[in-house]
Structure formats: structure tokens, C-alpha cells
Design a protein around this motif. Structure first.
Motif, PDB file in Angstrom:
ATOM      1  N   LEU A 212       0.862  -1.173   0.000  1.00 23.24           N
ATOM      2  CA  LEU A 212       0.000   0.000   0.000  1.00 23.24           C
ATOM      3  C   LEU A 212       0.903   1.229   0.000  1.00 23.24           C
ATOM      4  O   LEU A 212       1.686   1.413   0.932  1.00 23.24           O
ATOM      5  N   VAL A 213       0.796   2.055  -1.055  1.00 21.95           N
ATOM      6  CA  VAL A 213       1.775   3.118  -1.281  1.00 21.95           C
ATOM      7  C   VAL A 213       1.071   4.479  -1.280  1.00 21.95           C
ATOM      8  O   VAL A 213       0.586   4.930  -2.317  1.00 21.95           O
ATOM      9  N   PRO A 214       0.998   5.136  -0.117  1.00 20.67           N
ATOM     10  CA  PRO A 214       0.434   6.496  -0.094  1.00 20.67           C
ATOM     11  C   PRO A 214       1.425   7.487  -0.694  1.00 20.67           C
ATOM     12  O   PRO A 214       2.580   7.553  -0.271  1.00 20.67           O
ATOM     13  N   ILE A 223      -6.476   6.074   4.033  1.00 19.14           N
ATOM     14  CA  ILE A 223      -7.100   5.058   3.181  1.00 19.14           C
ATOM     15  C   ILE A 223      -6.300   3.766   3.238  1.00 19.14           C
ATOM     16  O   ILE A 223      -6.858   2.671   3.362  1.00 19.14           O
ATOM     17  N   ALA A 224      -4.975   3.879   3.149  1.00 18.70           N
ATOM     18  CA  ALA A 224      -4.127   2.687   3.255  1.00 18.70           C
ATOM     19  C   ALA A 224      -4.330   1.997   4.610  1.00 18.70           C
ATOM     20  O   ALA A 224      -4.410   0.767   4.690  1.00 18.70           O
ATOM     21  N   GLU A 225      -4.436   2.797   5.666  1.00 18.00           N
ATOM     22  CA  GLU A 225      -4.621   2.229   7.005  1.00 18.00           C
ATOM     23  C   GLU A 225      -5.989   1.584   7.163  1.00 18.00           C
ATOM     24  O   GLU A 225      -6.158   0.653   7.960  1.00 18.00           O
ATOM     25  N   HIS A 235       1.230  -7.882   3.862  1.00 15.41           N
ATOM     26  CA  HIS A 235       1.003  -6.537   3.337  1.00 15.41           C
ATOM     27  C   HIS A 235       1.871  -5.554   4.102  1.00 15.41           C
ATOM     28  O   HIS A 235       2.322  -5.831   5.217  1.00 15.41           O
ATOM     29  N   GLN A 236       2.094  -4.408   3.485  1.00 16.64           N
ATOM     30  CA  GLN A 236       2.948  -3.388   4.086  1.00 16.64           C
ATOM     31  C   GLN A 236       2.550  -2.023   3.554  1.00 16.64           C
ATOM     32  O   GLN A 236       2.244  -1.873   2.365  1.00 16.64           O
ATOM     33  N   ILE A 237       2.503  -1.024   4.447  1.00 12.80           N
ATOM     34  CA  ILE A 237       2.295   0.358   4.037  1.00 12.80           C
ATOM     35  C   ILE A 237       3.665   0.997   3.872  1.00 12.80           C
ATOM     36  O   ILE A 237       4.466   1.017   4.817  1.00 12.80           O
ATOM     37  N   LEU A 238       3.946   1.502   2.665  1.00  9.81           N
ATOM     38  CA  LEU A 238       5.239   2.114   2.382  1.00  9.81           C
ATOM     39  C   LEU A 238       5.060   3.616   2.254  1.00  9.81           C
ATOM     40  O   LEU A 238       4.517   4.103   1.257  1.00  9.81           O
TER      41      LEU A 238
END
Length: 361
Positions: A212-214, A223-225, A235-238
């Protein structure tokens, strides 16, 4: 030559920071750049340039002191779809630079939408008085031609931005799929809920890891969160601030699903399959250029600027979304190496024009 660079810089938007990085990469060596920024300290730190606050009269005065040139530095600056203040701010600075006798360049522009008559007249006047103009899409080139403005058409400069790998990302399980969403009135809670459910089902079917790339924390991170807890697999938020690393995210990614224009450009440039979620004509123009599949987000009652190319309508169900993504994941193709190299080569026309427009005289 001291040249003031003006764009949506220092606002935490990865696409605009990528445009700034590309512009700095393309400036002639005799130019000393001075950036108007929403966060001058971050701009100085991240780009190694002189920077002043973009909304401060004292900062603007300091930036222009001794300047010989002024550049609108890429993107859809002269548009009033998001705010009527945009053409006032950018057009006002351009007019001031022109009145001071500076060389003025409208660089890598996306012109419009311009819904207000006064905004169209202001844009017409400023573009006509520029030393040089380059645009990044056919619709902008057509608008410039309609105004009698000579403009060079080249792909978005971010195609030619160098990329760097993200430390540790290679250890994240493959295959990988990147997702980049932004807040928008058309991304309603119901649509976002369907999207999250569809993405979870897609992950279950493919065993893909989701990145998930904000691109702009203030608009994208929440939104990613919201999506992350719905995902059953890795999964990973970058959240990255270096635009070259942001482009490097898409190395080794099998597919990108994105609203953000520059997420799609970066992904396509790195050889990734792309699926466009178009909230703006600029996204549709890119999809048309690359025959990229995707969905139009505008409701039927709220149409966007017409184009010659039509994306499919946003699906009504999560199941339909998942099936579409699975088909593209299995059978879709990325841009070919020839398509990528062609756009990189043509994006460098923006560099050639800078050398011509800012010739040391």
C-alpha cells in the motif's frame, strides 16, 4: 543564472516531488535553482537546493531577488477544478515574473480543466507571454494550439527520472502487487468498502503480497490504514519521501492498481502491469496512451472532461472487481521495453527545451 522554480512542492505529494527531482535533473548546468516550497527545510534537505516558503511574501521576494528566470515546474497547475486559488497563485506569480522581464517557462504542463472564464483568460495571457512552453499530454497540446501558443509535447518528465531500490523491499515475499489510492469525493465509503473486500479476495486467490503506497500522507495514508486490516496475507504500508525510491518501489512488482497519475507512470516505467482508477482526465489520457485497462470513477451524473478514450465504469460489486483484476493479473501485459524507452527518450525533450529556453546569454 538564478531561476525560481514554482510548483506544488514541499506539500508531501510524492508525484510533485518526483516532478521537482526530474526538473532538477534536467536543468542546464549554468542554472542555480531556487524553489518555492510549502516546507523549505524539507526541500533543502531532500533536494539540496535553496528554498523559500511559497505562501510568504517575504519568502517570494527573497526567492526572486536577483532571479533571471521563472519556471512553472510541471503538473496541472493552471486548473480550477480543485480550487479557484490555483490560477490566482500560479498565474499571479507568472505574470509578476513576466512584468519583471524574467525568462519564463511553462514546463511539462497539464493545462486545465479551466471552468471559469477569468481563469481561462489568465491562462491564455500567461502562456502567450512565456519564453517557452512544454506540455505532457495531447489534450494540453490541443488547448495550447487553440490559443495560438507554440508548445512542445512530450511525455511526463517522471518517465525519465532515475529510480533507486528501496532498502529491504527485496525481502518482502513475491509476487507483489502495489496499490495507490487517494481521497476523493468519488471514492465513497461504499466504494472503498467494496475495494477493500475485492482486494482481500484477490490476495487470497493469488497469494500476492500487497504494498500500500500512499503518495501524499495527508490524503492517502488514512485510506491505506483502512484497507490494511482487511488483507488476509502479507502486506505493508510504504510511506516514502524520496521520489527516486518511490519509483523504485515498482521494481519487481507484478501489478499496480492506482489512482495517482505518477504511481501509474512510475509503475509503467519500471515494467509493471498497470490498472488505472481515473478520477481526472490526466489519468484517462495516460491510460489511452498505453492502452491501459481501468475504471472511470466519475458517476454518470458528474461527468469528467470528455476524451476520445473510454475506460469501463466502476463495478457495482466486489466480486466483479476481483474478477477483473484476476484476469489482468493472469493475462495483462506491461508496457513493452520499446514503449518504455520511447517515452523516456521523448520525455528528455523537456530537458532539451530547458536548455534552449534558458540559454546563457
Amino acid at each position: 543564472m538564478r531561476v525560481v522554480l514554482c510548483g506544488y512542492y514541499g506539500m508531501g505529494n510524492g508525484g510533485d516531488e518526483a516532478l521537482l527531482a526530474a526538473l532538477l535533473q534536467m536543468l542546464p548546468p549554468h542554472v542555480t535553482p531556487v524553489v518555492l516550497s510549502g516546507n523549505p527545510d524539507a526541500t533543502r534537505r531532500d533536494h539540496g537546493v535553496e528554498a523559500y516558503p511559497r505562501k510568504s511574501l517575504a519568502g517570494i521576494w527573497a526567492a526572486f531577488k536577483g532571479a533571471e528566470g521563472f519556471i512553472w515546474g510541471g503538473g496541472s497547475l493552471m486548473q480550477d477544478a480543485t480550487s479557484a486559488l490555483n490560477p490566482i497563485y500560479y498565474g499571479g506569480l507568472m505574470l509578476w515574473a513576466q512584468l519583471r522581464g524574467l525568462k519564463t517557462v511553462a514546463w511539462a504542463q497539464g493545462i486545465g480543466p479551466l471552468q471559469r472564464g477569468w481563469a481561462r483568460r489568465l491562462a491564455y495571457k500567461t502562456y502567450h507571454q512565456c519564453t517557452g512552453v512544454t506540455v505532457r499530454d495531447r489534450a494540453s497540446a490541443a488547448q495550447a494550439a487553440n490559443w495560438g501558443v507554440r508548445a512542445w509535447l512530450s511525455p511526463d518528465p517522471v518517465w525519465a527520472l532515475s529510480s533507486t531500490p528501496v532498502p529491504g523491499l527485496a525481502d518482502f515475499p513475491a509476487p507483489r502487487v502495489a496499490v495507490s489510492l487517494r481521497s476523493h469525493p468519488w471514492l465513497t465509503p461504499d466504494r472503498l468498502a467494496n475495494f477493500g473486500e475485492a482486494l482481500a479476495n484477490f490476495q487470497t486467490a493469488t497469494d500476492a503480497s500487497i504494498l500500500l503506497v500512499p503518495f501524499q500522507a495527508s490524503n492517502d495514508l488514512a485510506i491505506a490504514e483502512a484497507i490494511a486490516p482487511q488483507l488476509p496475507g502479507p502486506h505493508q504500508i510504504l510511506s516514502l519521501t524520496d521520489p527516486r525510491q518511490l519509483k523504485g518501489v515498482f521494481r519487481g512488482v507484478e501489478m499496480a492498481i492506482a489512482m495517482r497519475l505518477h504511481a501509474l507512470i512510475m509503475a509503467a516505467a519500471e515494467g509493471c502491469r498497470c490498472f488505472a482508477l481515473s478520477y481526472d482526465p490526466k489519468v484517462t489520457y495516460l491510460a489511452e496512451d498505453l492502452a491501459m485497462p481501468g475504471w472511470e470513477m466519475a458517476p454518470v451524473t458528474d461527468p469528467v472532461m470528455p476524451t476520445d478514450f473510454a475506460l469501463a465504469a466502476w463495478p457495482d460489486s466486489a466480486a466483479a472487481m476481483t474478477q477483473t483484476w484476476l484476469k489482468h493479473y493472469a493475462n495483462g501485459l506491461p508496457a513493452s521495453p520499446e514503449q518504455i524507452q520511447s517515452r523516456v527518450d521523448r520525455a528528455l525533450i523537456h530537458q532539451e527545451m530547458l536548455q534552449r529556453f534558458l540559454a546563457d546569454s
